[in-house]
Structure formats: C-alpha cells, structure tokens
Design an enzyme around this catalytic site. Structure first.
Site, mmCIF file in Angstrom:
data_model
loop_
_atom_site.group_PDB
_atom_site.id
_atom_site.type_symbol
_atom_site.label_atom_id
_atom_site.label_comp_id
_atom_site.label_asym_id
_atom_site.label_seq_id
_atom_site.Cartn_x
_atom_site.Cartn_y
_atom_site.Cartn_z
ATOM 1 N N ASP A 1 4.480 -9.498 -6.463
ATOM 2 C CA ASP A 1 4.823 -8.265 -7.162
ATOM 3 C C ASP A 1 4.632 -7.106 -6.170
ATOM 4 O O ASP A 1 3.929 -7.249 -5.159
ATOM 5 C CB ASP A 1 3.902 -8.118 -8.370
ATOM 6 C CG ASP A 1 4.163 -6.847 -9.133
ATOM 7 O OD1 ASP A 1 5.330 -6.584 -9.457
ATOM 8 O OD2 ASP A 1 3.199 -6.100 -9.397
ATOM 9 N N ASP B 1 4.429 -3.115 -7.060
ATOM 10 C CA ASP B 1 3.578 -1.995 -7.446
ATOM 11 C C ASP B 1 2.202 -2.498 -7.877
ATOM 12 O O ASP B 1 2.094 -3.383 -8.709
ATOM 13 C CB ASP B 1 4.227 -1.229 -8.602
ATOM 14 C CG ASP B 1 4.218 0.261 -8.343
ATOM 15 O OD1 ASP B 1 3.132 0.804 -8.102
ATOM 16 O OD2 ASP B 1 5.309 0.855 -8.342
#
Ligand SMILES: [Mg+2]
Length: 350
Positions: free
Chosen positions: A34, A36
C-alpha cells in the site's frame, strides 16, 4: 510463515501473530505494498521506507505498489515514488482503476463506450482494455464507472451517472473508501461520491478496490506473484484484502492503525505479522508462544486480569504488542476482544 497456512475462504481463525525464522523479504517473492501510510504520508517518504525497500529489492524481492486511488495513472505514481528515491516503473504500480476497467471489460462488448465519472487514471485504464471513455449519458455508454476525481470533479458528473443508471446501464466503482487523506486533513473519498449516486438512484455499484477480490486478482495477474506478502496500514482494506485473497500480510504502524484497533481486530482484520515500519520486511518475526494462561514474546508475557489485558516483563515494544495480540485474539476467537488494553499499550508507548 503463516500459521493458518490455508488459501481462499476457509482460513482458520488467526489467534496470534505468526513467527518467521527467515526474513520476510526472503520468504515471499513479491511485496504488494500500500502507499499512503506505508511508503509515504502527505507526499513525503515515511521514515525508513526508502532504505528498507531498497534493501528488499536488492535482495531479490519484487516490489509492487497497490493503490485504491483511481485518479493518478501508474506513470504518475511511479514518477512520484522515483522522486522520493524509490526507483519504480509504471508496471510496478497497480491501481483500482485498472481493476475496475478489467471488471467492466468482462461485462460489456469489446470497444464499448463507458461513461467516466472520475479522473485521468480511469480513462487510461479503460483505454488499456480497449474501451472508449465518454462524458455524457447521451453518448450511449454500455457501463458507468466511478472513481476518485479529485477536488475539480464537477457536480454535474454525478447527474450524468444518474441519468445513465436510471436507464439500466450497469454501474461500477473503482473503490468505496469514504475518505482520502490530504495535506490539510481528511477529504471526501470516492466512497462518499459513490454514496451521492447511490442515494439519488437507489442502485448498487459493482466495486473493484481493496478489500474486494477484483483488486487482489489484478495485482496477482500483473505481478505474477507466487508467494505474495501484502504490506499495509489499514485493517479494513489492506489486511482484509489479503485475507480475502488468501495471502499473508504485514501490518505497519506508520499509518491509520494504532495498537488499540489492532487488539480489537476481528478475524479478517488480523494481520499475519505486525511491525513498526517497513524495516519489518527485512528481518524474521519472533514466535508468540502460549505459556500457562498467557502469551509470551521476546521478554514480555501478556495475560488477562479482570477486564483488562496486562503485560509483564520487558523487551522491545513490538514484541509486547505481539504478545498482547496473542492474548486479545485468543480471547476473542472469531469475535472482537472487548478487554481494556490501554494501560498495557501505554507501557509500550503505543
Ligand atoms: Mg494506506
């Protein structure tokens, strides 16, 4: 290595974090990261991310970046990562726009027109699948697809979606994250925009993004991963997506999840491993061992006293958290632990 071990929807309930003697970057061929809260926050690289990713990559691990954000193209994301000091090509970036474009392409004729409510990332992904993005319900679309459009998205775009959906055109959404972090705070995400159309039409979209299977399938198809490790900061997207895809996961605490949320995680939100940041990819993971009425990890013993989780011993903070996960998840079984872990977490500075 995973203690549940199985794949697909028949996993045993995870009752403690798994141990691994080998470095995770050696045990798994591909990291599905991922962005953020894992690699960057507010546009800046998170501490230890750049060096950890470089070490994992030079050791032979394939790194891929998986984002629910459908606005930016893989090119733009790869360029941003490269500027941060993480050399990345566009083929190493998988977006929910790509996942939803594949989903749409499987349900409409080749070359069909698709009404786009969203940004450039969505248009590029649709063209990649041979579909023709259009702007109006009057253009004869075979599908409506909605993805995050950024602050410039005009309200009239929702009206176009509603007109087409009212005529029976199938509706797709890249993802349903209600919020999106920005440099100035929390902004409405694509899920909030989807709610606007849902309220107005009463229709339900088909959704592609994390934690749903189309996104995971897209990442596996594009990376060719055989032993994938999902690395994320959110329990209800990254970790649940790994659970639904039947692959192992590493939760890092550099994003939205704190210790209290992790202890109260329901089964599909329990990661295989937990660590402070991306340095966790580079080493092994200690075993959490059940001893007497408690769980032991790296010098700490966690147990239940009254309605609270208690921690005795000393050692590294992450080991204390792993021991607490052991007792909290074991007590909760296939439910949610309601015991108070506040004092124990405070002792760990978490
Ligand atoms: Mg995140």
């Amino acid at each position: 290595m995973s203690q549940t071990g199985s794949r697909g929807g028949s996993q045993a309930v995870r009752t403690r974090p798994a141990g691994s003697e080998r470095a995770l970057s050696e045990s798994y061929d591909t990291a599905l990261l991922d962005l953020d809260g894992v690699v960057y926050a507010g546009g800046k690289a998170i501490a230890h991310a750049v060096e950890s990713l470089e070490t994992a990559r030079s050791g032979g691990m394939h790194l891929a970046y998986v984002t629910n954000n459908a606005l930016r193209t893989p090119d733009a994301v790869a360029q941003h990562l490269t500027e941060l000091g993480i050399p990345t090509g566009p083929s190493d970036v998988i977006t929910s726009a790509q996942a939803v474009a594949r989903l749409v392409s499987e349900q409409v004729p080749p070359g069909a027109r698709v009404l786009v409510v969203g940004g450039e990332g969505l248009r590029v992904a649709l063209r990649e699948r041979g579909l023709e993005p259009v702007e109006s319900a009057e253009d004869g679309p075979a599908a409506v697809v909605q993805g995050y459009g950024g602050p410039e998205l005009a309200w009239g775009r929702f009206a176009e979606a509603c007109y087409a959906i009212a005529r029976g055109v199938p509706w797709f959404a890249s993802n349903t994250d209600l919020t999106i972090p920005s440099g100035r705070g929390i902004a409405p995400g694509n899920g909030a925009a989807v709610e606007v159309v849902r309220i107005a039409t009463g229709a339900e979209p088909q959704v592609a993004g994390k934690p749903l299977p189309p996104m995971h399938r897209e990442t596996i198809l594009r990376t060719g991963a055989e032993r994938a490790l999902v690395v994320g900061d959110r329990l209800d997207t990254d970790i649940e997506g790994a659970f639904n895809g039947g692959v192992d996961s590493l939760l890092v605490l550099t994003g939205v999840t704190d210790g209290a949320r992790l202890l109260a995680a329901r089964p599909e939100h329990r990661p295989t491993y937990v660590d402070a940041d991306l340095r966790g990819m580079l080493g092994g993971q200690p075993e959490v061992v059940e001893v007497g009425g408690g769980f032991f990890c790296g010098g700490w013993t966690a147990s239940v006293r009254g309605d609270a989780l208690v921690l005795e011993g000393e050692g590294a903070g992450m080991d204390g958290l792993r021991a607490l996960c052991g007792v909290a998840w074991a007590v909760a079984g296939d439910g949610v632990c309601g015991l108070d872990g506040g004092k124990a977490l405070a002792r760990l500075g978490l």
